[in-house]
Design an enzyme around this catalytic site. Structure first.
Site, PDB file in Angstrom:
ATOM      1  N   GLU A 344      90.637  -3.682 -37.547  1.00  0.00           N
ATOM      2  CA  GLU A 344      90.802  -5.124 -37.355  1.00  0.00           C
ATOM      3  C   GLU A 344      92.081  -5.709 -37.938  1.00  0.00           C
ATOM      4  O   GLU A 344      92.051  -6.626 -38.765  1.00  0.00           O
ATOM      5  CB  GLU A 344      89.589  -5.878 -37.914  1.00  0.00           C
ATOM      6  CG  GLU A 344      88.307  -5.592 -37.160  1.00  0.00           C
ATOM      7  CD  GLU A 344      87.133  -6.437 -37.624  1.00  0.00           C
ATOM      8  OE1 GLU A 344      86.174  -6.581 -36.860  1.00  0.00           O
ATOM      9  OE2 GLU A 344      87.179  -6.945 -38.768  1.00  0.00           O
ATOM     10  N   GLU A 448      82.330  -1.829 -33.141  1.00  0.00           N
ATOM     11  CA  GLU A 448      81.380  -2.663 -33.884  1.00  0.00           C
ATOM     12  C   GLU A 448      80.691  -3.618 -32.923  1.00  0.00           C
ATOM     13  O   GLU A 448      81.339  -4.264 -32.102  1.00  0.00           O
ATOM     14  CB  GLU A 448      82.084  -3.457 -34.989  1.00  0.00           C
ATOM     15  CG  GLU A 448      82.630  -2.610 -36.119  1.00  0.00           C
ATOM     16  CD  GLU A 448      83.252  -3.443 -37.231  1.00  0.00           C
ATOM     17  OE1 GLU A 448      82.931  -4.645 -37.333  1.00  0.00           O
ATOM     18  OE2 GLU A 448      84.061  -2.888 -37.997  1.00  0.00           O
TER      19      GLU A 448
END
Length: 506
Positions: A344, A448
């Protein structure tokens, strides 16, 4: 010729070919059906808040926002212009310039960082007592002791390094020259009302919060009990074929990681590989926290919410060395399936140029030790072109692009009904995956996702339908998916709880 026999033979041949194809595909580890071992080797306090319970002054951790209101003037301290000049006491409400981010030295001693990233300190170039925010790096002159009224913890006095207390003399003059006690009443110019804004609960906060004596014991206990061998057996027995394990950059320095981090996470990762090999599971190593923090959030171990990863070549090279260390250590393990280079990265703070430079170096580092392991490139979060990595990725073999899909963290999900959430998954998520799925391009990984959402008072059947929709759509991802996470105090974020209670069937 017996046509019935011919047709039967052809049907058997097709079934055998199809079976062999599926078997070869599965033996290759694809598609990944994995779960994240989040909150284990990289702390995320929201997943297990009790980890922080025994920290002294646990509300004053690194990155907590301190706001100070003078009891005599009724105004907040403020870094004028956000920093670079004097500290004043003339604001009737508190926002960015009135919030001081803590750097914790110990439970009562701190540096105070202002909006523009300078540190509060004494005016050593002037009279030595006026309070300013001009230093880019904290020294003794920027170190303060916070005293709290034991009967009213929101009342504090702040002792400067010269031995005197800060006091408010006027709206434009804050100085460190109050010598007396004067009590804790509203007539004492050295008393402030303390309020805390925000705060982080990551690896930096927990290890620095407990300190060098207690942190090693707390973390060792956590690492040895949060994820154990039986968890890998549970994962295997419930239709999953892999785990994604978030790690922090300091693991490459174990057993002597830089302060405040403590030793032991590398041994825990070694254990994970041994268990994965025993139960036939694949491991995706995920660099979840990069040096300097790639997104400013607690799960990247940011100290104070700042994002500094990728700003220098040395920072990028340091991160590449971490990837090389991890790949070299586990290259001979039959469970090493993939290495995810970073988790991320947040745009625009992380530029595409810096990220691309790092990805090229990271892929080369992995390939120096393993030709078999996949390399996973994480898409940036924030404003970016979702296809921006496709050109870069085409130059590499055995790579995947990781996208994270949560029906959370955006106002567009706030008022969606159960069916609207499911429709969003069926339509929007399908479209988003198709955008980055190209012929002969990189594989796609939903690294995710979770069955939690913004819907209130949803029934068990609602959750089942929502989870089933995500399994159906994310099952189309060419690399596979990984649920966040195996364990969590918030039940719907815990795949273990969801499986045991019949919310998800794999």
């Amino acid at each position: 010729m017996d046509y019935k026999l011919l047709i039967l033979s052809m049907a058997c041949f097709c079934m055998l070919s199809s079976s062999n194809g599926r078997r070869a595909h599965l033996q290759n580890g694809l598609p990944v059906r994995a779960v994240n071992l989040g909150g284990w080797l990289v702390t995320e306090g929201w997943m297990k808040p009790s980890l922080f319970d025994a920290i002294p002054n646990k509300d004053l951790l690194d990155g907590s926002g301190m706001q100070l209101k003078s009891v005599t003037l009724g105004k907040y301290l403020c870094a004028e212009t956000g920093g670079g000049t004097i500290i004043v006491a003339n604001r009737s409400s508190a926002s960015g310039w009135e919030t001081f981010s803590l750097w914790r030295i110990n439970e009562t001693t701190f540096n105070l960082r202002v909006f523009n990233r300078q540190f509060v300190g004494l005016d050593t170039a002037g009279n030595g007592v006026d309070v300013v925010a001009v230093a880019d790096t904290p020294t003794v002159a920027q170190t303060f002791h916070v005293e709290r009224n034991p009967d009213h913890l929101e009342r504090v006095r702040i002792k400067a390094p010269n031995g005197f207390y800060l006091q408010v003399k006027s709206e434009v003059l804050v100085s460190a020259d109050y010598a007396g006690n004067g009590g804790w009443g509203d007539d004492n110019p050295s008393v402030f009302l303390l309020s805390i804004s925000g705060g982080l609960h990551g690896e930096y906060q927990i290890t620095n919060g407990y300190g060098p004596l207690l942190a090693p014991r707390v973390m060792k206990e956590h690492w040895s009990t949060y994820i154990v061998e039986d968890d890998f057996k549970f994962i295997k027995n419930n239709g999953l074929n892999g785990v994604r394990i978030p790690v922090g950059w300091w693991i490459a320095s174990d057993p002597n990681p830089p302060k405040p981090y403590v030793a032991g996470s590398l041994q825990a990762l070694d254990n994970a590989f041994s268990w994965a090999e025993k139960y036939g599971l694949n491991v995706i190593i995920d660099l979840h926290a990069a040096p300097g923090s790639q997104n400013g959030w607690e799960h990247s171990s940011s100290r104070d919410g700042s994002q500094q990863w990728g700003n220098t070549d040395e920072n990028i090279q340091q991160t590449i060395r971490v990837i090389e260390f991890l790949t070299a250590r586990y290259a001979n393990s039959r469970s090493l399936f993939a290495v995810e280079l970073i988790n991320e990265p947040l745009a625009p703070g992380v530029s595409l140029d810096s990220l691309s430079k790092y990805y090229r170096g990271g892929v080369e580092a992995v390939r120096r030790h393993s030709a078999a392991a996949y390399v996973v490139l994480s898409n940036r979060l924030g404003p970016h072109d979702p296809r921006e990595l496709l050109g870069l990725a085409k130059g590499f073999s055995k790579v995947a692009i990781d996208v994270h899909h949560y029906n959370l963290f955006s106002s567009i999900f706030d008022n969606l009904s159960v069916q609207q959430n499911i429709d969003y998954v069926d339509n929007n998520r399908t479209e988003q995956l198709s955008q980055i799925t190209t012929p002969n391009g990189p594989l796609v990984f939903v690294g995710e996702w979770t069955a939690e959402w913004q819907v209130r008072d949803a029934s068990k059947e609602d959750y089942q339908r929502y989870a089933a929709a995500q399994l159906r759509v994310f099952g189309q991802a060419t690399f596979g998916w990984a649920y966040w996470a195996l364990k969590n105090v918030n039940n719907h974020w815990s795949l273990e709880w969801m499986i045991k209670n019949g919310y998800i069937k794999l």
